[in-house]
Design a protein around this motif. Sequence first.
Motif: not given
Length: 256
Positions: A248-249, A229
């Motif tokens: 994440t993302h 992250d």
Amino acid sequence: MNKDIPVYHYDGGVLAPVQVHPVKEFPMKLLVNERELATLVASPHDLRFLVAGFLRLQGFVKSLDDFVLFSVCNDFGVANIRIKGELPDKLRPILTSGCGTGVTFTLPGSDSVGKVSQPDGLSVPPEAVFALMDDLGKKAEQYRSHGGIHSAAVGDGEDLLLYAEDLGRHNTLDRIAGEALFKGVDLTGKMLVTSGRVSSEMVAKAALLGISLIASRTSPTDMAVQIGDQLGITLIGYVRGRKFNVYTHSQRLVIS
């Protein structure tokens, strides 16, 4: 000389001999500038990639020009390396969570690795993740034959560029880093898929290579999620069938 040890399979109250070849485990002593740095325990193939990638991801070299001497002797299990510049006087080895236990001299995190430099507008469709994971499965013949081997691959969204397998999942990333160094492959913005668990040191190493997405058949650790992250890496786990979890993302994925 290695001696074959009989293996027996138990089934229905009967022990019967079977033809099974255990995974080979090879210790490689690493000498750098006449200093014993570590012993890498790995699979015995393509050890030059492993050694070069290990030194690259430890920050000791950046290009092939940094090597003055590069000698890997399989017969004696020794890699004799000389690099430009000097090693730090004090190196504190850290045992990592890799299978067979890996070793690093820094515990990388967001404070030591900058955010991944991404090409403008980089986006990845889920099908590209599935396709690269399928390619990984097709390449991993040794894993299917007797187990105990981890595999990893790097792709650009269309093709598989590099592939590595080893008894340690951390070694597969070192091997990819070393092969990319030898072949001049730029890993910036590429995808990494792996058969094993994603740990914090693997995410940090991937960030050093500029990799933007990591996908695994299994799970990431909590520290891996935190570092992914912070470093701008899309982290995907449990890629099975046509499903996965995004940790994440997720904005990097193009969902149609």
